[in-house]
Structures are given as C-alpha cells and as structure tokens.
Design a protein around this motif. Sequence first.
Motif, PDB file in Angstrom:
ATOM      1  N   LEU A 191      42.394   0.263  35.500  1.00 58.36           N
ATOM      2  CA  LEU A 191      41.215   1.030  36.207  1.00 58.36           C
ATOM      3  C   LEU A 191      41.150   1.680  37.163  1.00 58.36           C
ATOM      4  O   LEU A 191      41.072   2.082  37.884  1.00 58.36           O
ATOM      5  N   LEU A 192      42.489   1.745  37.639  1.00 58.84           N
ATOM      6  CA  LEU A 192      43.028   2.646  38.881  1.00 58.84           C
ATOM      7  C   LEU A 192      43.399   3.440  38.968  1.00 58.84           C
ATOM      8  O   LEU A 192      43.834   3.944  37.632  1.00 58.84           O
ATOM      9  N   HIS A 193      43.244   4.492  39.436  1.00 59.34           N
ATOM     10  CA  HIS A 193      43.671   5.806  39.909  1.00 59.34           C
ATOM     11  C   HIS A 193      43.922   6.169  40.814  1.00 59.34           C
ATOM     12  O   HIS A 193      43.535   5.592  42.186  1.00 59.34           O
ATOM     13  N   ALA A 194      45.338   7.108  41.276  1.00 62.18           N
ATOM     14  CA  ALA A 194      45.135   8.096  42.825  1.00 62.18           C
ATOM     15  C   ALA A 194      44.014   8.605  43.426  1.00 62.18           C
ATOM     16  O   ALA A 194      43.022   8.697  42.819  1.00 62.18           O
ATOM     17  N   GLY A 195      43.774   7.526  44.400  1.00 66.55           N
ATOM     18  CA  GLY A 195      42.821   7.885  45.136  1.00 66.55           C
ATOM     19  C   GLY A 195      42.328   7.708  45.261  1.00 66.55           C
ATOM     20  O   GLY A 195      41.087   7.275  46.453  1.00 66.55           O
ATOM     21  N   ALA A 206      40.361  -1.082  51.808  1.00 69.88           N
ATOM     22  CA  ALA A 206      39.970   0.043  51.601  1.00 69.88           C
ATOM     23  C   ALA A 206      40.830   1.197  51.929  1.00 69.88           C
ATOM     24  O   ALA A 206      41.096   1.447  52.793  1.00 69.88           O
ATOM     25  N   VAL A 207      42.315   0.516  51.014  1.00 64.09           N
ATOM     26  CA  VAL A 207      43.541   1.164  51.438  1.00 64.09           C
ATOM     27  C   VAL A 207      43.454   1.770  50.084  1.00 64.09           C
ATOM     28  O   VAL A 207      42.926   1.654  49.393  1.00 64.09           O
ATOM     29  N   PRO A 208      44.557   3.373  50.336  1.00 60.44           N
ATOM     30  CA  PRO A 208      44.029   4.285  48.645  1.00 60.44           C
ATOM     31  C   PRO A 208      45.160   3.486  48.436  1.00 60.44           C
ATOM     32  O   PRO A 208      46.202   3.368  48.397  1.00 60.44           O
ATOM     33  N   VAL A 209      44.836   4.264  47.157  1.00 56.37           N
ATOM     34  CA  VAL A 209      45.998   4.082  45.656  1.00 56.37           C
ATOM     35  C   VAL A 209      46.084   5.358  46.128  1.00 56.37           C
ATOM     36  O   VAL A 209      46.151   6.429  45.758  1.00 56.37           O
ATOM     37  N   VAL A 210      48.401   5.376  46.129  1.00 61.67           N
ATOM     38  CA  VAL A 210      49.152   6.623  46.021  1.00 61.67           C
ATOM     39  C   VAL A 210      49.404   6.716  44.287  1.00 61.67           C
ATOM     40  O   VAL A 210      49.873   7.872  44.311  1.00 61.67           O
ATOM     41  N   ALA A 211      49.907   5.920  43.467  1.00 59.00           N
ATOM     42  CA  ALA A 211      50.599   5.971  42.550  1.00 59.00           C
ATOM     43  C   ALA A 211      49.824   4.443  41.564  1.00 59.00           C
ATOM     44  O   ALA A 211      50.186   3.661  41.670  1.00 59.00           O
ATOM     45  N   VAL A 212      50.149   4.973  39.730  1.00 60.33           N
ATOM     46  CA  VAL A 212      49.182   4.076  39.567  1.00 60.33           C
ATOM     47  C   VAL A 212      50.668   4.352  38.203  1.00 60.33           C
ATOM     48  O   VAL A 212      50.429   4.663  37.334  1.00 60.33           O
ATOM     49  N   PRO A 213      52.091   3.237  38.528  1.00 57.86           N
ATOM     50  CA  PRO A 213      53.129   3.737  37.637  1.00 57.86           C
ATOM     51  C   PRO A 213      52.702   3.207  36.317  1.00 57.86           C
ATOM     52  O   PRO A 213      51.601   1.820  35.651  1.00 57.86           O
ATOM     53  N   ARG A 214      52.945   3.408  35.424  1.00 60.61           N
ATOM     54  CA  ARG A 214      52.879   2.770  34.259  1.00 60.61           C
ATOM     55  C   ARG A 214      53.515   1.517  33.920  1.00 60.61           C
ATOM     56  O   ARG A 214      54.966   1.015  34.224  1.00 60.61           O
ATOM     57  N   PRO A 215      52.506   0.699  32.991  1.00 57.99           N
ATOM     58  CA  PRO A 215      53.403  -0.281  32.828  1.00 57.99           C
ATOM     59  C   PRO A 215      54.272  -1.177  32.469  1.00 57.99           C
ATOM     60  O   PRO A 215      53.991  -0.118  31.051  1.00 57.99           O
ATOM     61  N   THR A 237      42.547  21.463  45.723  1.00 54.19           N
ATOM     62  CA  THR A 237      42.316  21.125  46.944  1.00 54.19           C
ATOM     63  C   THR A 237      43.754  20.236  47.472  1.00 54.19           C
ATOM     64  O   THR A 237      44.366  19.425  46.511  1.00 54.19           O
ATOM     65  N   ASP A 238      43.206  19.592  48.619  1.00 52.35           N
ATOM     66  CA  ASP A 238      44.737  19.686  48.953  1.00 52.35           C
ATOM     67  C   ASP A 238      44.395  17.442  48.186  1.00 52.35           C
ATOM     68  O   ASP A 238      45.468  17.190  48.131  1.00 52.35           O
ATOM     69  N   VAL A 239      43.383  17.536  48.262  1.00 50.61           N
ATOM     70  CA  VAL A 239      43.827  15.394  48.171  1.00 50.61           C
ATOM     71  C   VAL A 239      43.306  15.855  46.526  1.00 50.61           C
ATOM     72  O   VAL A 239      43.521  14.358  45.634  1.00 50.61           O
ATOM     73  N   ARG A 240      43.571  17.281  45.919  1.00 49.98           N
ATOM     74  CA  ARG A 240      43.457  17.055  44.379  1.00 49.98           C
ATOM     75  C   ARG A 240      45.036  17.490  43.377  1.00 49.98           C
ATOM     76  O   ARG A 240      45.800  16.865  42.019  1.00 49.98           O
TER      77      ARG A 240
END
Length: 193
Positions: free
Chosen positions: A121-125, A147-156, A89-92
């Motif tokens: 601990l965080l993931h996109a979405g 309640a803001v969405p995470v859109v990316a979690v760059p590698r540290p 789906t579009d959200v995936r």
Amino acid sequence: MRATLSRHRRLLAAVLAAAAAAFGLAAARPHQRGVPVLIAAHDLPGGTILSAADVGIRTLPARAVPDGAVRRAAGRTLAGPVRRGEPLTDVRLRGGTLLDDAEPGTVATPVRLADASVVRLLHAGDRVDILAARAEGPLPARTVAAAVPVVAVPRPGPDTDEGALVVLRTGRTQAAAIARAAVDSRLSVTIVG
C-alpha cells in the motif's frame, strides 16, 4: 434626412475611434513571457529512470510554474508515478541517494513491518506513523515515530513470513526509538495525510 445621417456618422466615428484607442492600449500593454517547464511526455510509472524520450517542454505563464520545477531530468529516477503533461518537480524525482536534499541529522531507516501485504500500500512520498505493539500483554500499541516520509519501498523477497521492508527518512532519535521497539514488538504503520 441629411441631419439624421450626419448624426449617425458622428456616432459611428466616435465608436470606431474609442475601439481603436482601446485596441491600441491593449497592444501597448507588456505581455508576460512564458517560462519553459519540463513535463512528462507520457504516463510514467514510479521508479522510471528518465530519458530524453520521457520528457517534453511546455511553456507556462510564470505564475503557473510550480515550486521546485526541475531544469534537468534525464538520468534521474521518478519517486512515484507521473501522468502525461505533468510538470516535473523536485519532489517527483529521486536523486542518487535516499537522502538527497535531506536536512542534516536525517537518516534512511529500514523498518521491517510485521505484515508484508501492508507494504504494498505504500509509495515513496507517503507519510506514515510507526506503531509498535507487543504480542503479549494488555498494553495498547504505541506510536514510535509520527508522520515520517517513506523514501523507498524495496521489492519484497520470496519469504514474506517475517514481514517486509520499507525505508523511512527519520531523525537519529526516531531511528533509535524504532530499533528499540523492533526488539520486542511487532511494527506496523498508519498512512497519514
């Protein structure tokens, strides 16, 4: 005896006629056609750029097709992990930018969290509240954005002493409030449902 046999024949004939009529009506009833839906051909980790080998097709009843089912997936990037057989789906899927399908006035806001291990601990979405706390003083932590969405979690990077980045989808006003809080406070998050 002939009367008993005759009576059973009539009963048997009536039962068979009723069954034939029921089967005839069932066969005449229109059948729902299935809808082809793209699915994951095997378990896929988040961040995978999909190829034709990663995608399959399954026909589902129209009422079982999820909202946002995509028609084209090859070349697109998964926002998170997907299990084998799961409809795409579009959200995936992520598009070419962090703000695909975003509302006007939405911005991608990089936020440096004080504790780098929290970012793992965080993931996109995911949805998060951004909290700001000052190192000195008795003031409690305050919520800067909710309640803001995470859109990316760059590698540290190699140096995590200064925290780690996470990218959020916020409004411009929220982005300004987060930037203002980052000047004199340590930022952290709580994951919300």
